[in-house]
Design an enzyme around this catalytic site. Structure first.
Site, PDB file in Angstrom:
ATOM      1  N   LYS A 187      68.918  62.770  48.235  1.00  0.00           N
ATOM      2  CA  LYS A 187      68.721  64.123  48.771  1.00  0.00           C
ATOM      3  C   LYS A 187      69.948  64.415  49.627  1.00  0.00           C
ATOM      4  O   LYS A 187      70.034  64.006  50.785  1.00  0.00           O
ATOM      5  CB  LYS A 187      67.442  64.163  49.621  1.00  0.00           C
ATOM      6  CG  LYS A 187      66.737  65.503  49.611  1.00  0.00           C
ATOM      7  CD  LYS A 187      67.551  66.648  50.181  1.00  0.00           C
ATOM      8  CE  LYS A 187      67.478  66.717  51.676  1.00  0.00           C
ATOM      9  NZ  LYS A 187      68.417  67.706  52.256  1.00  0.00           N
ATOM     10  N   GLU A 263      71.284  55.037  59.906  1.00  0.00           N
ATOM     11  CA  GLU A 263      72.515  55.256  60.669  1.00  0.00           C
ATOM     12  C   GLU A 263      72.350  56.589  61.363  1.00  0.00           C
ATOM     13  O   GLU A 263      72.303  57.635  60.702  1.00  0.00           O
ATOM     14  CB  GLU A 263      73.737  55.305  59.738  1.00  0.00           C
ATOM     15  CG  GLU A 263      73.960  54.071  58.874  1.00  0.00           C
ATOM     16  CD  GLU A 263      74.370  52.843  59.668  1.00  0.00           C
ATOM     17  OE1 GLU A 263      74.619  52.946  60.884  1.00  0.00           O
ATOM     18  OE2 GLU A 263      74.427  51.759  59.060  1.00  0.00           O
ATOM     19  N   CYS A 297      80.227  60.702  63.191  1.00  0.00           N
ATOM     20  CA  CYS A 297      79.259  60.006  64.042  1.00  0.00           C
ATOM     21  C   CYS A 297      79.942  59.030  64.980  1.00  0.00           C
ATOM     22  O   CYS A 297      79.464  58.753  66.062  1.00  0.00           O
ATOM     23  CB  CYS A 297      78.249  59.272  63.178  1.00  0.00           C
ATOM     24  SG  CYS A 297      79.028  58.068  62.109  1.00  0.00           S
ATOM     25  N   GLU A 399      74.504  64.233  72.255  1.00  0.00           N
ATOM     26  CA  GLU A 399      75.474  64.344  71.161  1.00  0.00           C
ATOM     27  C   GLU A 399      75.703  65.824  70.847  1.00  0.00           C
ATOM     28  O   GLU A 399      74.758  66.567  70.600  1.00  0.00           O
ATOM     29  CB  GLU A 399      74.926  63.645  69.910  1.00  0.00           C
ATOM     30  CG  GLU A 399      75.912  63.662  68.763  1.00  0.00           C
ATOM     31  CD  GLU A 399      75.325  63.083  67.471  1.00  0.00           C
ATOM     32  OE1 GLU A 399      74.243  63.525  67.056  1.00  0.00           O
ATOM     33  OE2 GLU A 399      75.967  62.197  66.891  1.00  0.00           O
TER      34      GLU A 399
END
Ligand code: NAD
Ligand code: 6OD
Length: 495
Positions: A187, A263, A297, A399
């Protein structure tokens, strides 16, 4: 024609789902827009629950078909053909990735696309040398017993991907999963669906049997992401994305007790000691803060600089970041793209506003660039540097995933370690020092999965990759990926 894009004379191109080796339409199509111009790239066929179910069933069937009977050597050879297939169609993959993400072609052509191919080659190699273990044991009758472990594929793996490095991060999961004999249903992010679908064409060309690689398009909740992760015939889920999404997927995976590999997000620190090579530290921090418009990331959003060089470091980073150029991603002079979407731009700009409201010194940027013409509808933001915020500020703790960082001075090694560790995340860090003894000492104390010393994003694909704390579960890379994509079975033979 079995092609990723379907088109009628009256309609715009529509990107199809890939199920059982064929491109198929799903439910209502949704728009994929180019973040550089806001223009329509294509319509994308959203997979409804039925299409997701078809994909999972095809993947289950394929486990028992030719794929399941292939030797490891044969599978490895097929994966090499997939890598070759990506490289043969390099320009097509590059264009698709650039249109979907808006990132400069100069970046995607040396990171995203070659790594997409390299991921297949590294795991094609890795699987050939994968070993298990044996133990001999004593038994009361003196004859003993022999234990040996065999590895079996987990089954159908649900692969849920983000938009920041679409082909790279998707193949980083698909390649080891297939190398180990699993089948996958991918996906891709709704923002960047194209390269996953194009890979379906490459899989067919490379001779990957139908049903081994499937792609379902759509969103998360109440769409393809949720249908896939809740599907009871998915045997394991690998996910890269936000920590909050990981929490939702983990709940879905708990039904049927399916294993997960995650992750997740980060709020990574760079620690710059006064004895660093300043030129290298600036070059590396420029990349770690601004590469891919800060949407990596592993990227740095907190920079801690030892006080004697603080002012010089801030001035040098400002000077370098002032040279970033936004615009046409296919122009070699463009060094920074837009954010992925207007929605993400609103999120990043909300942090730019918070920083001002909380009293930050805005060293550079802090808003929207003055771009007009074709790019006026793009989701560009200015590269931004702040100083002067307390460590408790949302801008320093959360973040942001944009081209920005906060720079804070420190006075001792212990203080730097404590500052770097003061985060719920633990993905990556970069340490800049010419004192290697210090580098080893500090690296051992920072609670992250990945530490770079005097570099950033330097990748050996055999090494463990992943995050501590809320940045992930498990490790990818080399044998570590194989641990997730296989299950060990022990056979005990009484001699
Ligand atoms: P996201 O979590 O919003 O979306 C990722 C994927 O999950 C998308 O395909 C989305 O459609 C799907 N999804 C969303 N909700 C879902 C649900 N309830 N069920 C199933 N699927 C669902 O992440 P993003 O915005 O695409 O990517 C940015 C984030 O990814 C950042 O937080 C970044 O740090 C993280 N990231 C981490 C790594 C890493 O290696 N640790 C790498 C890249 C990105
Ligand atoms: O290099 C890799 O293998 C990897 N997974 C990179 C992740 C980058 C995150 O944005």
């Amino acid at each position: 024609m079995n092609k990723a894009f379907t088109r009628t004379e009256t309609s715009s191109p529509c990107l199809a789902n890939f199920v059982d080796g064929k491109f198929v339409a799903g439910g209502t199509p949704f728009e994929n827009r180019n973040p550089v111009t806001g223009e329509l790239v294509s319509m994308v066929s959203e997979a409804d629950a039925g299409v997701v179910d078809d994909a999972v069933k095809a993947a289950q069937r394929a486990l028992k078909g030719p794929w399941g009977r292939m030797s490891v050597q044969e599978r490895s050879a097929v994966l090499r053909k997939v890598a070759d297939g990506i490289m043969k169609r390099f320009d097509e993959f590059l264009r698709a990735e650039v249109l979907d993400t808006g990132k400069p072609a100069s970046l995607a052509s040396h990171i995203d696309i070659p790594r997409g191919a390299a991921n297949f080659n590294i795991f094609a190699d890795q699987v050939l040398t994968l070993s298990t273990e044996t133990f001999q044991m004593a038994t009361p009758d003196g004859a003993g017993a022999l234990n040996y472990a065999i590895r079996v594929p987990r089954g159908v793996i649900g692969v849920v991907c983000p938009w920041n490095l679409p082909l790279l991060l998707m193949t980083w999961k698909v390649a080891p999963a297939l190398a180990c004999g699993n089948t996958v249903v991918v996906k891709p992010s709704e923002e960047t669906p194209t390269t996953a679908a194009l890979l379906g064409e490459v899989m067919n060309e490379a001779g990957v049997p139908p049903g081994v690689y499937n792609v379902v398009h759509g969103f998360g909740p109440n769409s393809a992401g949720e249908f896939l992760t809740r599907h009871p015939d998915v045997n394991g889920i690998t996910f890269t994305g936000e920590t909050v999404t990981g929490t939702a997927i983990m709940k879905a995976a708990s039904e049927g007790v399916r294993p997960v590999s995650f992750e997740l997000g980060g709020k990574n620190a760079a620690v710059v000691f006064a004895d660093c090579d300043l030129d290298k530290a600036i070059e590396g921090t420029m990349r770690s803060v601004f590469a891919n418009c800060g949407q990596v990331c592993l990227g740095t959003e907190r920079v801690y600089v030892e006080r004697p060089i603080f002012d010089r470091f801030v001035a040098r980073l400002k000077e370098a970041a002032s040279g970033l150029r936004m615009g046409d991603p296919f122009d070699k002079a463009t060094t920074m793209g837009p954010l992925i979407s207007q929605e993400h731009r609103r999120k990043v700009l909300s942090y730019y506003e918070k920083a001002k409201a909380e009293g930050a010194t805005v060293v550079l940027g802090g808003g929207v660039p003055d771009i007009d013409g074709a790019y006026a509808n793009g989701s560009f933001v200015q590269p931004t540097i702040w100083t002067g915020l307390p460590e408790t500020s949302a801008v320093v703790r959360e973040e942001i995933f944009g081209p920005c960082c906060h720079i804070q001075p420190f006075d001792s090694e212990d203080e730097a370690v404590a500052l770097a560790n003061d985060s719920p995340y633990g993905l990556a860090t970069a340490i800049w020092t010419e004192n290697l003894t210090r580098a080893h000492r500090v690296a051992a104390q920072i609670d992250v999965g990945i530490t770079w010393v005097n570099s950033w994003f330097l990748r050996d694909l055999r090494t463990p990759f992943g995050g501590s704390k809320q940045s992930g579960i498990g490790r990818e890379g080399g044998v570590h990926s194989m641990e997730f994509y296989t299950e060990l079975r022990n056979v005990c033979i009484k001699l």
